[in-house]
Design an enzyme around this catalytic site. Structure first.
Site, PDB file in Angstrom:
ATOM      1  N   LYS A  98       0.834  -1.206   0.000  1.00 27.70           N
ATOM      2  CA  LYS A  98       0.000   0.000   0.000  1.00 27.70           C
ATOM      3  C   LYS A  98       0.868   1.255   0.000  1.00 27.70           C
ATOM      4  CE  LYS A  98      -4.166  -1.157  -0.460  1.00 27.70           C
ATOM      5  NZ  LYS A  98      -5.037  -1.983   0.290  1.00 27.70           N
ATOM      6  N   LYS A 135      -7.994 -15.680 -12.996  1.00 24.05           N
ATOM      7  CA  LYS A 135      -8.772 -15.286 -11.832  1.00 24.05           C
ATOM      8  C   LYS A 135      -9.895 -14.318 -12.181  1.00 24.05           C
ATOM      9  CE  LYS A 135      -8.104 -13.740  -7.105  1.00 24.05           C
ATOM     10  NZ  LYS A 135      -7.935 -12.361  -6.724  1.00 24.05           N
ATOM     11  N   LYS A 167     -12.913  -8.126  -9.881  1.00 24.59           N
ATOM     12  CA  LYS A 167     -13.466  -6.897 -10.443  1.00 24.59           C
ATOM     13  C   LYS A 167     -12.368  -5.898 -10.822  1.00 24.59           C
ATOM     14  CE  LYS A 167     -14.746  -3.893  -6.890  1.00 24.59           C
ATOM     15  NZ  LYS A 167     -15.808  -2.945  -6.918  1.00 24.59           N
TER      16      LYS A 167
END
Ligand code: TRP
Length: 331
Positions: free
Chosen positions: A111, A194, A197
């Site tokens: 992150k 996979k 979204k």
């Protein structure tokens, strides 16, 4: 009976990959365990959603989970932000969580790299909040994927540290609940392995997609130019179409197209048409339920209140005992 806790990220609508992954197993687990499933809306604040987005995402995830079969009478289904005891335990755990160990967590480092202008303290202490979620119910098992293993390891560290620090055997060591064989991996429609979204529009089929959208997405799914010799190994995109058919269609349908493929007679257009109709039939009950529940605010209110009350019963007991252990004693 084991106590199970898991958090659900409120990231919008669920797709078939989510359903065949964790969701179907949550539905099974709720019959055999004391389950606490919550929507991790505190955690989602690390990315600074707008109030409207936050509420909308929480609501749609809640509706999808209920529509897919989570039973609020069997499992305790609640919103993380309805349980301020979690925030209090998070505060206590943070006093014994060290900068060095938090900075070493892979998800934090990722992150920090991808959002360098928003490396906030919530991101750094994501693992202590997750540990608080789990041990607030003194859970034994946590059904999570590989990507959460490190967080779970931190949870064990924090739980053990608390026990040692106060010389108690209060928190159990939670372990991963492993689904093993039961996890069916659903591939994407874009030829990747996979369904997700974030992989882009058209890669995933959502539980609330209508029939026309499903047809369009499947007809556009990536294929190849077809087999040129009998029993030719399948390319990844073709493996994917077959994998979807295996998960959703009748065994005879799958066998028929396997045969067609192996004899170089397969017509991908026909195969996709069949798959689309099978996906539409499979997801129809979800769409009906989503519509029904989504327009029943009264029911949603009841579900949320029931979950809040049940979760509070368990969490308030833990917090009372933890306060005593730490030394916040009543006068
Ligand atoms: N970190 C989990 C995820 O990204 C969500 C989560 C938050 C969670 N708190 C939890 C999962 C507690 C299990 C237990 O998917």
């Amino acid at each position: 009976m084991d106590t199970v806790v898991s958090g659900i990220r409120p990231t919008g609508n669920l797709h078939l990959g989510n359903y065949f992954g964790a969701l179907r197993n949550f539905i099974k687990m709720q019959n055999e365990n004391n389950c606490y499933f919550f929507i991790a809306d505190y955690h989602s604040l690390t990315t600074h959603p707008t109030p409207a987005d936050l509420h909308g995402n929480v609501k749609s995830v809640l509706i999808d989970y209920l529509a897919a079969g989570l039973n609020p009478e069997k499992a305790t289904l609640y919103l993380q932000s309805d349980l301020p005891e979690t925030a209090e335990l998070y505060l206590f755990l943070n006093m014994n969580a060290y900068l060095g160990e938090l900075e070493r967590v892979t998800s934090f480092k990722d992150k920090a790299r991808t959002q360098p202008d928003n490396i906030n303290a919530g991101l750094l202490t994501y693992p202590t909040l997750m540990a608080a979620d789990i041990i607030i119910h003194r859970a034994h098992k946590v059904p999570v994927g590989k990507d959460q293993e490190q967080h779970l390891e931190m949870t064990r560290t924090f739980a053990n540290r608390f026990n040692r620090l106060y010389n108690v055997e209060y928190f159990p060591e939670p372990v991963a609940y492993n689904f093993g064989e039961e996890l069916v991996k659903i591939p994407g429609l874009d030829g990747s392995t996979k369904m997700g979204k974030s992989e882009g529009e058209g890669n995933a089929i959502f539980l609330n997609d209508d029939a026309e959208v499903i047809r369009k997405k499947i007809m556009r799914a990536v294929t190849d130019s077809g087999p040129t010799q009998p029993n030719q190994p399948k390319s990844q995109p073709i493996e994917n179409i077959f994998a979807l058919m295996k998960a959703l269609s009748k065994p005879e349908t799958l066998a028929f197209f396997e045969e067609e493929y192996n004899n170089c007679r397969v017509r991908y257009g026909d195969m996709k048409k069949q798959l689309a109709e099978d996906v539409i039939a499979f997801t129809q009950p979800f769409r009906d339920k989503i519509k029904e529940i989504g327009s029943d605010d009264n029911y949603l209110q009841k579900v949320v209140k029931l979950g809040r009350d049940k979760a509070h019963e368990s969490a308030s007991k833990t917090i009372r005992e933890v306060r005593e252990i730490i030394g916040f004693k009543p006068f």
